[in-house]
Enzyme design. Sequence first.
Site, PDB file in Angstrom:
ATOM      1  N   THR A   1       0.835  -1.209   0.000  1.00  0.00           N
ATOM      2  CA  THR A   1       0.000   0.000   0.000  1.00  0.00           C
ATOM      3  C   THR A   1       0.868   1.256   0.000  1.00  0.00           C
ATOM      4  O   THR A   1       2.073   1.211   0.247  1.00  0.00           O
ATOM      5  CB  THR A   1      -0.972  -0.013   1.207  1.00  0.00           C
TER       6      THR A   1
ATOM      7  N   GLU B   1      -2.651  -4.512  -2.288  1.00  0.00           N
ATOM      8  CA  GLU B   1      -2.643  -5.422  -1.146  1.00  0.00           C
ATOM      9  C   GLU B   1      -1.231  -5.893  -0.828  1.00  0.00           C
ATOM     10  O   GLU B   1      -0.449  -5.114  -0.360  1.00  0.00           O
ATOM     11  CB  GLU B   1      -3.621  -6.581  -1.316  1.00  0.00           C
TER      12      GLU B   1
ATOM     13  N   GLU C   1      -6.490  -8.355  -3.787  1.00  0.00           N
ATOM     14  CA  GLU C   1      -7.317  -7.760  -2.740  1.00  0.00           C
ATOM     15  C   GLU C   1      -8.331  -8.719  -2.136  1.00  0.00           C
ATOM     16  O   GLU C   1      -8.778  -8.528  -1.000  1.00  0.00           O
ATOM     17  CB  GLU C   1      -8.050  -6.546  -3.314  1.00  0.00           C
TER      18      GLU C   1
ATOM     19  N   GLY D   1      -0.822  -2.755   5.851  1.00  0.00           N
ATOM     20  CA  GLY D   1      -1.772  -3.803   6.214  1.00  0.00           C
ATOM     21  C   GLY D   1      -2.571  -3.398   7.436  1.00  0.00           C
ATOM     22  O   GLY D   1      -2.860  -2.218   7.654  1.00  0.00           O
TER      23      GLY D   1
END
Length: 604
Positions: free
Chosen positions: A424, A444, A461, A511
């Site tokens: 990310t 992801e 994802e 995350g």
Amino acid sequence: MPTARLSARLLLLLASLCAWLPPAAARQPGVPPAAAPVHAPVAGPAAQPAVDVHPEPGSGYQARALVRAQRHMLVSAHPLASQAGESILAAGGSALDAAIAAQLVLNLVEPQSSGVGGGAFLMHYAAQAQRLSAYDGRETAPAAARAGRFMQDGAPMRFADAVNSGRSVGTPGLLRMLEMAHREHGVLPWADLFAPAIALAEQGFAVSPRLHALVAATPELARQPEARRYFYDGQGKPWPVGHRLRNPAFAQVLREVAARGADAFYHGDIARDMVAAVRAHAVPGDLSEADLAGYRAVRREPVCGAYRGYRLCGMPPPSSGTLAVLQILGMLEPYPMQAWGPGSLQAVHYFAEAGRLAFADRDRYVADPDFAEVPVKALLEPAYLRARSALIDPARSLGTAPAGDPLGRLAQLGQDDAPELPSTTHLVAVDAQGNAVSMTATIESAFGSKIFVRGFLLNNELTDFSLSDRDAQGRPVLNRVQPGKRPRSSMAPMIVFRGQAPYLLVGSPGGSAIINYVAKTLVGVIDWGLDIQAAIDLPNLGSRNRATELERGTALEALAPSLEKMGHEVTVMEMPSGVHGIMIQPQGLAGGADPRREGLAAGR
């Protein structure tokens, strides 16, 4: 829309893109909150001197200087992206325009983290209208998705097997979301915003140390033929640091989307190639052209809460990020965090315990609100947060915290088992008119599904859904796979208000640890009066209702024995946050970039 017609001013700015660097300014303290409440001491472990939490040589990173600007600023995870966004601001573009230009460059230079093959959440503040908007560009499950997608022989499959497959790919949402936001808040033509990324894709950019290291650490990438041809040399070795990497295929995708809008991505040849790549994988997925053609971005109502006189706002579900951050802060509010200070045993203990309680609720109650009733209001009720906060024992860790039951439905809900691994990216921008953007984007895991098509990576994802549809007691999990559903996220792009005006923009990759990274930064600014850079620099810590996590190589490691005596299971680990933020002050803008990554604050 024309793709090559840019103003002379913008062309000059683009020509200097790779040479320009903003001046660094000296660090100055942040503005402390007004009328912060005074708290009585809390009984607990004997007070001890706080450890020095300033980064030191050997800690793995060095503190950065706060960057100041008077008119506008953008902070992102890579210098080339920050410079591209700043050039758009200097040419008269809006904060939203700059965010789009920077994000497209990030797709190119930081491909492991985000891109057009993934999704994003975006918070926008329109200064003239004083309106806050939340844009949901989260990926969706294909229409053919069914229960048991990630099950094998009656048990969840290995997470790596779920990720590195066509089954993990959701319908990308980034471009639809950016197009929606641009229609409402853009100033420069859509096509102009693609010029920096197109130029870099065609002319090439230097492979950074972080990109090289991550390619070397991801052998699964080399198993996908198209990805191997792009990320590795003829001998199968990752391109070395400094190698000029060109991506003409991606430049062509950008040219088509610049000319014809997001429809060029969601219909026609590009859409067909994405579907073909997913279905040609050794473990094929079920993404279809109809899924792509039918994707819609969603405008949602922001979720807001209060902390020590500030109003903090961010993305609502399907993101759990803002909700969990607000819960952590709400549970900390009765305690004297200001008096304890960073690096104190008390601050670390209470921060970790609040995190356990917030994550316990997150794992039970948060899913796509179009498929499940998420009790956002009940989870943020002051009385509920006070009751949860009272569960924190001053002298002993909870271990594994129980979920709360604000609506009397806990027994009906299963425990989610989605791992949500870190990748990310996050960026923030403020323009000369005071408009502001806080956006977190993702594919992801690092390099997503590893499926590389037309010069970009597709997401994994769908592994953010629970791998199993029911928990060990047979109860249904809210965050289970369903057709058209958006998986739960922890992304937390936030805008903090002091009075009616925005004061702080913040967010991070990482995350599910995003929640703790953002909460730590907010405590640093609001409780400890730090400027945004100093708050970002603070060692990372927290609990996700498992072990208490302390950042390796920082002074917090010294607290491990004392925490263990209090019943904490302590894990010392790498915690590569990527927090980026901007403080909006009377004297101008102050930007901070996380020293754990390659980011840059750029403004003037």
